[in-house]
Scaffold this motif. Structure first.
Motif, PDB file in Angstrom:
ATOM      1  N   GLN A  84     -11.994 -12.606  -7.717  1.00  0.00           N
ATOM      2  CA  GLN A  84     -11.098 -13.888  -6.575  1.00  0.00           C
ATOM      3  C   GLN A  84      -9.549 -13.455  -7.379  1.00  0.00           C
ATOM      4  OE1 GLN A  84     -12.195 -14.775  -3.611  1.00  0.00           O
ATOM      5  NE2 GLN A  84     -14.014 -13.291  -4.514  1.00  0.00           N
ATOM      6  N   ALA A  85      -9.400 -13.547  -8.860  1.00  0.00           N
ATOM      7  CA  ALA A  85      -7.811 -13.127  -8.906  1.00  0.00           C
ATOM      8  C   ALA A  85      -7.341 -12.047  -8.357  1.00  0.00           C
ATOM      9  CB  ALA A  85      -7.532 -13.380 -10.319  1.00  0.00           C
ATOM     10  N   ILE A  86      -7.662 -10.932  -8.249  1.00  0.00           N
ATOM     11  CA  ILE A  86      -7.759  -9.706  -7.287  1.00  0.00           C
ATOM     12  C   ILE A  86      -7.083 -10.458  -5.880  1.00  0.00           C
ATOM     13  CG2 ILE A  86      -7.673  -7.435  -6.972  1.00  0.00           C
ATOM     14  CD1 ILE A  86     -10.204  -8.202  -9.423  1.00  0.00           C
ATOM     15  N   PRO A  87      -5.745 -10.524  -5.599  1.00  0.00           N
ATOM     16  CA  PRO A  87      -5.510 -10.196  -4.075  1.00  0.00           C
ATOM     17  C   PRO A  87      -6.213  -9.824  -3.499  1.00  0.00           C
ATOM     18  CG  PRO A  87      -3.100  -9.591  -5.698  1.00  0.00           C
ATOM     19  CD  PRO A  87      -4.531  -9.389  -6.616  1.00  0.00           C
ATOM     20  N   ILE A  88      -6.838 -10.341  -2.130  1.00  0.00           N
ATOM     21  CA  ILE A  88      -7.996  -9.494  -1.303  1.00  0.00           C
ATOM     22  C   ILE A  88      -7.353  -8.534  -0.230  1.00  0.00           C
ATOM     23  CG2 ILE A  88      -7.043 -11.314   0.299  1.00  0.00           C
ATOM     24  CD1 ILE A  88     -10.275  -9.973   0.595  1.00  0.00           C
ATOM     25  N   GLY A  89      -5.816  -8.327  -0.249  1.00  0.00           N
ATOM     26  CA  GLY A  89      -5.661  -6.945   0.005  1.00  0.00           C
ATOM     27  C   GLY A  89      -5.687  -5.281  -1.218  1.00  0.00           C
ATOM     28  N   ALA A  90      -5.908  -6.154  -2.333  1.00  0.00           N
ATOM     29  CA  ALA A  90      -5.616  -5.149  -3.385  1.00  0.00           C
ATOM     30  C   ALA A  90      -7.210  -4.978  -3.654  1.00  0.00           C
ATOM     31  CB  ALA A  90      -5.074  -5.690  -4.361  1.00  0.00           C
ATOM     32  N   ARG A  91      -8.702  -5.458  -3.276  1.00  0.00           N
ATOM     33  CA  ARG A  91      -9.745  -5.285  -3.052  1.00  0.00           C
ATOM     34  C   ARG A  91     -10.258  -4.683  -1.743  1.00  0.00           C
ATOM     35  NH1 ARG A  91     -11.944 -11.361  -3.103  1.00  0.00           N
ATOM     36  NH2 ARG A  91      -9.444 -11.573  -3.129  1.00  0.00           N
ATOM     37  N   ILE A  92      -9.233  -4.680  -0.795  1.00  0.00           N
ATOM     38  CA  ILE A  92      -9.464  -3.904   0.269  1.00  0.00           C
ATOM     39  C   ILE A  92      -8.901  -2.491   0.089  1.00  0.00           C
ATOM     40  CG2 ILE A  92      -8.692  -3.261   2.682  1.00  0.00           C
ATOM     41  CD1 ILE A  92      -9.005  -6.433   2.747  1.00  0.00           C
ATOM     42  N   ILE A  93      -7.827  -2.300  -0.103  1.00  0.00           N
ATOM     43  CA  ILE A  93      -7.697  -0.937  -0.728  1.00  0.00           C
ATOM     44  C   ILE A  93      -8.027  -0.026  -1.982  1.00  0.00           C
ATOM     45  CG2 ILE A  93      -5.281  -0.007  -1.417  1.00  0.00           C
ATOM     46  CD1 ILE A  93      -3.350  -1.869  -0.211  1.00  0.00           C
ATOM     47  N   ALA A  94      -8.569  -1.195  -2.740  1.00  0.00           N
ATOM     48  CA  ALA A  94      -9.134  -0.063  -3.508  1.00  0.00           C
ATOM     49  C   ALA A  94     -10.688   0.385  -2.950  1.00  0.00           C
ATOM     50  CB  ALA A  94     -10.130  -1.753  -4.615  1.00  0.00           C
ATOM     51  N   VAL A  95     -11.057   0.194  -2.168  1.00  0.00           N
ATOM     52  CA  VAL A  95     -12.563   1.075  -1.160  1.00  0.00           C
ATOM     53  C   VAL A  95     -11.613   1.246  -0.984  1.00  0.00           C
ATOM     54  CG1 VAL A  95     -14.294   0.113   0.168  1.00  0.00           C
ATOM     55  CG2 VAL A  95     -13.817  -1.155  -1.596  1.00  0.00           C
ATOM     56  N   ALA A  96     -10.927   1.062   0.322  1.00  0.00           N
ATOM     57  CA  ALA A  96     -10.063   2.157   0.950  1.00  0.00           C
ATOM     58  C   ALA A  96      -9.679   3.213  -0.262  1.00  0.00           C
ATOM     59  CB  ALA A  96      -9.291   1.874   1.724  1.00  0.00           C
ATOM     60  N   ASP A  97      -9.530   3.170  -0.873  1.00  0.00           N
ATOM     61  CA  ASP A  97      -8.384   4.495  -1.747  1.00  0.00           C
ATOM     62  C   ASP A  97     -10.123   5.489  -2.195  1.00  0.00           C
ATOM     63  OD1 ASP A  97      -6.710   5.703  -3.008  1.00  0.00           O
ATOM     64  OD2 ASP A  97      -6.806   3.805  -5.214  1.00  0.00           O
ATOM     65  N   SER A  98     -11.200   4.693  -2.642  1.00  0.00           N
ATOM     66  CA  SER A  98     -11.399   5.229  -2.878  1.00  0.00           C
ATOM     67  C   SER A  98     -12.638   6.032  -2.714  1.00  0.00           C
ATOM     68  CB  SER A  98     -13.097   4.128  -4.693  1.00  0.00           C
ATOM     69  OG  SER A  98     -11.475   3.628  -5.695  1.00  0.00           O
ATOM     70  N   LEU A  99     -12.854   5.748  -1.361  1.00  0.00           N
ATOM     71  CA  LEU A  99     -13.137   6.519   0.081  1.00  0.00           C
ATOM     72  C   LEU A  99     -12.960   7.642  -0.148  1.00  0.00           C
ATOM     73  CD1 LEU A  99     -16.217   5.627   1.340  1.00  0.00           C
ATOM     74  CD2 LEU A  99     -14.345   5.532   3.309  1.00  0.00           C
ATOM     75  N   SER A 100     -11.228   7.597   0.067  1.00  0.00           N
ATOM     76  CA  SER A 100     -10.620   8.410   0.813  1.00  0.00           C
ATOM     77  C   SER A 100     -10.320   9.838  -0.736  1.00  0.00           C
ATOM     78  CB  SER A 100      -9.259   8.072   0.805  1.00  0.00           C
ATOM     79  OG  SER A 100      -7.918   9.041   1.081  1.00  0.00           O
ATOM     80  N   ALA A 101     -10.106   8.678  -2.084  1.00  0.00           N
ATOM     81  CA  ALA A 101      -9.900  10.165  -3.273  1.00  0.00           C
ATOM     82  C   ALA A 101     -11.513  10.542  -3.091  1.00  0.00           C
ATOM     83  CB  ALA A 101     -10.561   9.296  -4.357  1.00  0.00           C
ATOM     84  N   MET A 102     -12.603  10.253  -3.332  1.00  0.00           N
ATOM     85  CA  MET A 102     -14.079  11.090  -2.639  1.00  0.00           C
ATOM     86  C   MET A 102     -14.059  12.018  -2.240  1.00  0.00           C
ATOM     87  SD  MET A 102     -16.544   8.025  -4.528  1.00  0.00           S
ATOM     88  CE  MET A 102     -15.996   7.101  -3.774  1.00  0.00           C
ATOM     89  N   LEU A 103     -13.515  11.768  -0.717  1.00  0.00           N
ATOM     90  CA  LEU A 103     -13.220  12.638   0.322  1.00  0.00           C
ATOM     91  C   LEU A 103     -12.538  13.668   0.339  1.00  0.00           C
ATOM     92  CD1 LEU A 103     -14.082  10.015   2.814  1.00  0.00           C
ATOM     93  CD2 LEU A 103     -16.106  12.017   2.299  1.00  0.00           C
ATOM     94  N   GLN A 104     -11.443  14.013  -0.560  1.00  0.00           N
ATOM     95  CA  GLN A 104     -10.486  15.375  -0.832  1.00  0.00           C
ATOM     96  C   GLN A 104     -10.562  15.425  -2.255  1.00  0.00           C
ATOM     97  OE1 GLN A 104      -6.774  12.849  -0.782  1.00  0.00           O
ATOM     98  NE2 GLN A 104      -7.083  13.541   1.498  1.00  0.00           N
ATOM     99  N   PRO A 105     -10.518  17.514  -1.779  1.00  0.00           N
ATOM    100  CA  PRO A 105     -10.882  17.975  -3.383  1.00  0.00           C
ATOM    101  C   PRO A 105      -8.987  17.624  -4.246  1.00  0.00           C
ATOM    102  CG  PRO A 105      -9.726  19.269  -1.185  1.00  0.00           C
ATOM    103  CD  PRO A 105     -10.052  18.097  -0.477  1.00  0.00           C
ATOM    104  N   ARG A 106     -10.015  18.073  -5.317  1.00  0.00           N
ATOM    105  CA  ARG A 106      -8.567  17.699  -6.571  1.00  0.00           C
ATOM    106  C   ARG A 106      -8.723  18.675  -7.923  1.00  0.00           C
ATOM    107  NH1 ARG A 106      -6.677  12.006  -5.980  1.00  0.00           N
ATOM    108  NH2 ARG A 106      -7.339  11.581  -4.228  1.00  0.00           N
ATOM    109  N   PRO A 107      -7.772  18.918  -8.463  1.00  0.00           N
ATOM    110  CA  PRO A 107      -8.153  20.113  -9.314  1.00  0.00           C
ATOM    111  C   PRO A 107      -9.792  19.917  -9.551  1.00  0.00           C
ATOM    112  CG  PRO A 107      -5.740  19.113  -8.469  1.00  0.00           C
ATOM    113  CD  PRO A 107      -6.512  18.162  -7.982  1.00  0.00           C
TER     114      PRO A 107
END
Length: 256
Positions: free
Chosen positions: A160-183
């Motif tokens: 809970q020391a992590i702001p809730i907004g950051a915990r939300i973005i962490a999931v969205a960020d990882s999901l988008s990253a895994m769905l995009q081609p990377r080098p």
């Protein structure tokens, strides 16, 4: 023309007994829209700097908004997290291209440079008073790579020391990253990426946020291809292959 305003942070706000004020500036709605458009433009600038992350900030912003709503947040709270999603990687503007775009393994020094982007991002937006509070957008940017078990960065916060907004973005960020081609990695299908996030619920990701992802899964799964069609990007992923992580062995969810 004067407009009624309840925003005490407005520099032209004049308090009255009712707590309202008037100003000759744009309406709050117009100011909010302008702020959103600016955040979107800055997010696009970051994505343009690294061509392997096409449309990433836009995806993170929209998925973060959907997750926030499925957590029961109101529209204003969801919009704040949406704006933070646009800006979450703004600090990558300060990362050298040679490091950011490197297709192979990074050295220890290069990995340390990458880990500075959340701090850089928070510093970039902090002069803007409305974004500066530690539990607001600046804090979400600063802590979006923290992980529930304390294994993230830059401060190794946990739970809970992590702001809730950051915990939300962490999931969205990882999901988008895994769905995009990377080098270093082909994109995964939505089902594969969702399964990876689900597997890490309670260790890397807030289980309540992952539950919100589950509740909104059908909407989110449809959102990615719709956004990519609108941007003229491919909507289907090639079969996933094992990722060649560009950092010493750091999983993709830590480097998006």
């Amino acid at each position: 023309m004067s407009t009624t305003c309840r925003m005490s942070v407005c520099p032209r706000h004049s308090a009255s007994a009712s707590g309202t004020g008037t100003c000759g500036l744009a309406t709050c709605r117009e100011l909010s829209l302008t702020g959103h458009q600016l955040a979107e433009a800055l997010g696009n600038a970051v994505d343009a700097k690294d061509h392997s992350t096409h449309f990433h900030s836009e995806e993170v912003a929209e998925i973060s908004r959907i997750l926030a709503l499925h957590l029961g947040m109101n529209e204003d709270e969801a919009e704040t997290i949406h704006i933070a999603g646009h800006l979450h990687d703004i600090g990558k503007i300060g990362i050298p291209d040679a490091v950011l775009r490197k297709p192979g393994p990074l050295t220890d020094d290069e990995w340390n440079i990458i880990q500075q982007h959340p701090r850089m991002g928070a510093d970039i937006v902090r002069p803007i008073a409305a974004l500066a509070p530690q539990n607001g957008i600046a804090g979400m940017i600063l802590h979006h790579h923290e992980r529930l078990d304390g294994s993230g960065y830059p401060h190794g916060l946990s739970g809970q020391a992590i702001p809730i907004g950051a915990r939300i973005i962490a999931v969205a960020d990882s999901l988008s990253a895994m769905l995009q081609p990377r080098p270093y990695c082909r994109p995964k299908t939505f089902s594969q990426a969702y399964a990876d996030v689900l597997r890490l619920a309670g260790t890397k990701y807030d289980p309540e946020v992952v539950n919100a992802l589950t509740r909104g899964k059908d909407i989110i799964a449809a959102t990615f291809p719709a956004m990519r069609r609108a941007a003229g990007l491919p909507t289907t992923a090639a079969p996933a292959q094992p990722c060649r992580a560009p950092q010493r062995p750091q999983p993709l969810e830590l480097i998006s």
